[in-house]
Scaffold this active site. Structure first.
Site, mmCIF file in Angstrom:
data_model
loop_
_atom_site.group_PDB
_atom_site.id
_atom_site.type_symbol
_atom_site.label_atom_id
_atom_site.label_comp_id
_atom_site.label_asym_id
_atom_site.label_seq_id
_atom_site.Cartn_x
_atom_site.Cartn_y
_atom_site.Cartn_z
ATOM 1 N N ASP A 118 0.795 -1.067 0.108
ATOM 2 C CA ASP A 118 0.105 -0.054 0.004
ATOM 3 C C ASP A 118 0.859 1.218 0.013
ATOM 4 O O ASP A 118 1.734 1.465 0.797
ATOM 5 C CB ASP A 118 -0.890 -0.114 1.285
ATOM 6 C CG ASP A 118 -2.292 0.645 1.004
ATOM 7 O OD1 ASP A 118 -2.142 1.716 0.432
ATOM 8 O OD2 ASP A 118 -3.209 0.068 1.494
ATOM 9 N N ASP A 220 -2.766 4.685 -2.466
ATOM 10 C CA ASP A 220 -3.876 5.297 -1.704
ATOM 11 C C ASP A 220 -4.263 6.610 -2.206
ATOM 12 O O ASP A 220 -3.462 7.527 -2.609
ATOM 13 C CB ASP A 220 -3.417 5.569 -0.323
ATOM 14 C CG ASP A 220 -4.475 5.913 0.668
ATOM 15 O OD1 ASP A 220 -5.444 4.894 0.837
ATOM 16 O OD2 ASP A 220 -4.210 6.939 1.457
ATOM 17 N N GLU A 262 -5.935 4.015 -6.285
ATOM 18 C CA GLU A 262 -7.425 4.203 -5.434
ATOM 19 C C GLU A 262 -7.876 5.792 -5.852
ATOM 20 O O GLU A 262 -7.040 6.695 -5.800
ATOM 21 C CB GLU A 262 -7.346 4.202 -4.074
ATOM 22 C CG GLU A 262 -8.880 4.172 -3.348
ATOM 23 C CD GLU A 262 -8.616 4.548 -1.735
ATOM 24 O OE1 GLU A 262 -9.543 4.398 -1.324
ATOM 25 O OE2 GLU A 262 -7.856 5.395 -1.469
ATOM 26 N N HIS A 336 -11.304 -2.437 3.528
ATOM 27 C CA HIS A 336 -11.147 -1.945 5.085
ATOM 28 C C HIS A 336 -11.999 -0.653 5.299
ATOM 29 O O HIS A 336 -11.940 -0.367 6.359
ATOM 30 C CB HIS A 336 -9.576 -2.022 5.428
ATOM 31 C CG HIS A 336 -9.215 -0.963 4.653
ATOM 32 N ND1 HIS A 336 -8.840 -0.625 3.111
ATOM 33 C CD2 HIS A 336 -8.546 0.401 5.135
ATOM 34 C CE1 HIS A 336 -8.421 0.277 2.797
ATOM 35 N NE2 HIS A 336 -7.940 1.170 3.916
ATOM 36 N N ASP A 337 -12.468 0.040 4.457
ATOM 37 C CA ASP A 337 -13.295 1.309 4.541
ATOM 38 C C ASP A 337 -14.672 0.919 4.495
ATOM 39 O O ASP A 337 -15.399 1.874 4.382
ATOM 40 C CB ASP A 337 -12.803 2.342 3.366
ATOM 41 C CG ASP A 337 -11.289 2.807 3.690
ATOM 42 O OD1 ASP A 337 -10.826 2.724 4.580
ATOM 43 O OD2 ASP A 337 -10.773 3.230 2.548
HETATM 44 O O1 TEU Z 1 -9.181 6.027 1.709
HETATM 45 C C1 TEU Z 1 -9.688 7.159 0.885
HETATM 46 C C2 TEU Z 1 -11.022 7.609 1.385
HETATM 47 O O2 TEU Z 1 -11.152 8.839 0.670
HETATM 48 C C3 TEU Z 1 -11.750 7.314 2.674
HETATM 49 O O3 TEU Z 1 -11.208 7.605 3.674
HETATM 50 C C4 TEU Z 1 -13.079 7.496 2.388
HETATM 51 O O4 TEU Z 1 -13.099 8.921 2.417
HETATM 52 C C5 TEU Z 1 -13.744 7.004 3.361
HETATM 53 O O5 TEU Z 1 -13.539 5.611 3.719
HETATM 54 C C6 TEU Z 1 -15.323 6.906 2.936
HETATM 55 O O6 TEU Z 1 -16.051 7.803 3.764
HETATM 56 C C7 TEU Z 1 -8.019 5.762 1.896
HETATM 57 C C8 TEU Z 1 -7.689 4.637 2.568
HETATM 58 O O7 TEU Z 1 -8.209 3.360 2.027
HETATM 59 C C9 TEU Z 1 -8.226 4.819 3.955
HETATM 60 O O8 TEU Z 1 -8.309 3.615 4.765
HETATM 61 C C10 TEU Z 1 -7.416 5.992 4.458
HETATM 62 O O9 TEU Z 1 -8.180 6.402 5.820
HETATM 63 C C11 TEU Z 1 -7.614 7.143 3.774
HETATM 64 O O10 TEU Z 1 -7.335 6.732 2.416
HETATM 65 C C12 TEU Z 1 -6.624 8.105 4.026
HETATM 66 O O11 TEU Z 1 -5.060 7.628 3.753
#
Ligand code: TEU
Length: 573
Positions: A118, A220, A262, A336-337
């Site tokens: 990542d 990311d 992403e 994971h989000d």
């Molecule tokens: O996620 C990108 C992101 O925009 C998310 O935080 C999204 O806004 C949220 O999950 C939905 O509301 C990436 C990673 O996958 C996430 O785990 C990180 O927190 C984020 O970037 C910051 O690095």
């Protein structure tokens, strides 16, 4: 990358079938995301770690995956569980050491599995040495590695930008007399990609990890790096594609790896700018249009919307259409989000196993590279937390304060977080029915789902009709059948509110996928062009050897039939 035609993530070339056009390995491989904190704890501190991952590689090899997307394991204060990196060349002590990491790469490689790192470079941690230096003053050596602006005339933040995890996106540093930009939390200052020295550091760091034998990068929020700060454009800004092309030239070109960006803003209109063949940028992007379909357009993810199959199909099929002749799709329903897919899109009660298999079937038989998130392969479900004290995610906690202040009740907020919140997929992997779920011998960092006594790897794998066996079959089909990895996709019955249907065609072979995406029996009359005899490739109720003109589909029934293009049975399946 597109220009590399070798075929093995672990680096030992495996030939394609004689006469077949060689394809990049990641087009027939399935990815598996490991969230290290929640996967397997080898030392009893309640936090998953790298030796824990290595100890479970046989489970993943049995599943048949081609690579692991490893969520961040770098040194970090863990404000955002590692998406806040303090040292890009060190491993967080709670996860292990660089030796542990090298062993993971080697052991994975021995099983034909690549490790995809990542890459979190839109921002660093506020504890990174660069940021500490940057805060010492405007002349400090790394000051310009971050984004600084003067206060507004009233002394407040330079503009009204909001941070993803709540509050203003600007924080003031008295020593500097300026605000720095952080699009996520104050602990995640945005890096200044306009600085060529910063970019050179990142290229160098990427090459350093590649030299350790990794198979690629998941990048990311990569669509944020080209932002125009003063123009107010954060997503897909004017510098984005120039930077990605520079990254390709400096790091990715000529290497046998996979690159996945992403992007929460990429659309069918912009997708090929990242992964079109002639762009020389990335191999594929994670897009989120299907995810955002499940959010309230005004109040966002904490006020969920009911699942709408017709809208879902429209998004998925649009993306398939855009990538028909160029580019490549990523296929996923969770990460994971996001919430657990069987809870969000399926039925985590009566039809948990069957609906988990139906969702896997309808996703994995599309064109693209599928991703399985840890625990999905046994149909793990959302958490059902009842108190805000059980949540750990900084997004949930940040928005809790804001939403309650804006008048949402505590109960409504918790209900929303249990549907769409990020902690749903972060509860520990359920390996066994033991206390600690086989995840830890200690106290887990976040509560384990009580249903681990029923839903766990040991129980599911012992069942020949378990969810694992179904995923294993789908993953093998992608590796083995070119019509599944590369066949052209045609959608059918798009307005049907309960049934999803598509065909895949290649070289006179056809795969027909039919799924009842509902908990009711559906009587369904397929288009006459779909009627065919064939061989059942995969099913979750009972094998079928034909698509007839009148189908009675059981609740959540899904199957795929292999036939010849003329609707007759193939000689050998
Ligand atoms: O996620 C990108 C992101 O925009 C998310 O935080 C999204 O806004 C949220 O999950 C939905 O509301 C990436 C990673 O996958 C996430 O785990 C990180 O927190 C984020 O970037 C910051 O690095």
């Amino acid at each position: 990358m597109h220009d590399d035609l070798s075929s093995d993530p672990a680096g030992d070339a495996v030939g394609d079938a004689p006469g077949a056009r060689a394809v990049p390995w990641w087009q027939t491989a399935t990815g598996y995301q490991v969230y290290p904190r929640s996967f397997c704890d080898s030392d009893g501190d309640g936090i998953g770690d790298i030796p824990g991952i290595t100890s479970k590689l046989d489970h993943l090899a049995d599943l048949g995956i081609g690579f692991i997307w490893l969520s961040p394991v770098y040194a970090s204060p863990m404000a955002d569980n590692g998406y806040d990196i303090a040292d890009y060349r060190a491993i967080a002590p709670e996860f292990g050491t660089l030796d542990d990491f090298d062993r993971l790469v080697a052991e994975a490689k021995a099983r034909g599995i690549g490790i995809v790192m990542d890459l979190v470079v839109n921002h660093s941690s506020s504890e990174h040495a660069w940021f500490r230096s940057a805060c010492q003053g405007r002349d400090a050596p790394f000051h310009d590695y971050y984004i600084w602006r003067d206060p507004a005339p009233d002394g407040g933040p330079p503009d009204g930008r909001r941070a993803a995890f709540g509050g203003s996106a600007w924080s003031f540093v008295a020593e500097v007399g300026q605000y720095y930009l952080h699009l996520f939390s104050p602990a995640q200052p945005d890096l200044n990609w306009q600085n060529p020295g910063l970019r050179a550091e990142i290229w160098d760091m990427m090459r350093w990890w590649l030299a350790r034998g990794i198979a690629g990068f998941r990048m990311d929020v990569i669509s944020l790096i080209g932002k125009d700060v003063d123009g107010g454009i954060d997503e897909e800004g004017p510098y984005l594609h120039g930077f990605l092309q520079e990254m390709h030239r400096e790091v990715l070109a000529g290497r046998d790896l996979v690159s996945i960006g992403e992007s929460w803003s990429v659309s069918p209109e912009t997708a090929l700018m990242y992964c079109g063949r002639d762009r020389h940028e990335l191999d594929m992007v994670f897009q989120f249009a299907h995810v955002k379909e499940g959010w309230d357009p005004v109040h966002g993810k904490f006020r969920p919307k009911p699942f709408d199959l017709v809208a879902f199909k429209r998004v998925m099929f649009d993306w398939q259409a855009v990538m028909t002749n160029d580019g490549w799709n990523s296929l996923f329903l969770t990460n994971h989000d996001l919430p657990r897919q069987v809870s969000k899109y399926g039925d985590d009660g009566e039809y948990r196993v069957r609906s988990a298999k139906a969702l896997a079937t309808l996703l994995h038989l599309m064109k693209g590279t599928p991703f399985v998130y840890q625990g999905e392969e046994i149909g793990m479900t959302n958490a059902t937390f009842t108190a805000i004290s059980q949540f750990r995610d900084l997004e949930i906690l940040g928005h809790h304060a804001e939403s309650v202040a804006a008048g949402m009740s505590e109960a409504e907020f918790i209900a929303g977080a249990n549907v769409n919140g990020r902690d749903n997929t972060r509860t520990p992997m359920q390996w066994t029915d033991a206390p600690g779920a086989g995840f830890t011998a200690g106290t887990p960092w976040i509560d384990i789902n009580d249903n681990h006594v029923r839903i766990n790897v040991a129980a599911d794998r012992a069942d020949p009709d378990g969810v694992f066996a179904h995923y294993r079959r789908l993953i093998a089909l992608r590796r083995e059948k070119r019509v599944i990895s590369h066949g052209a996709l045609t959608p059918w019955h798009e307005p049907h509110p309960q049934v999803m249907v598509y065909t895949r065609d290649l070289d006179g072979e056809r795969v027909t996928m039919i799924a009842n995406v509902s908990g009711e029996e559906v009587r369904f009359a397929p288009d006459p062009a779909l009627v065919a005899q064939g061989v059942c490739l995969v099913h979750n109720v009972a094998p079928r050897d034909a698509v007839t003109s009148d189908l009675a589909l059981a609740p959540w029934e899904a199957f795929a039939l292999l036939s010849r293009a003329d609707g007759t049975t193939p000689l050998a399946a």
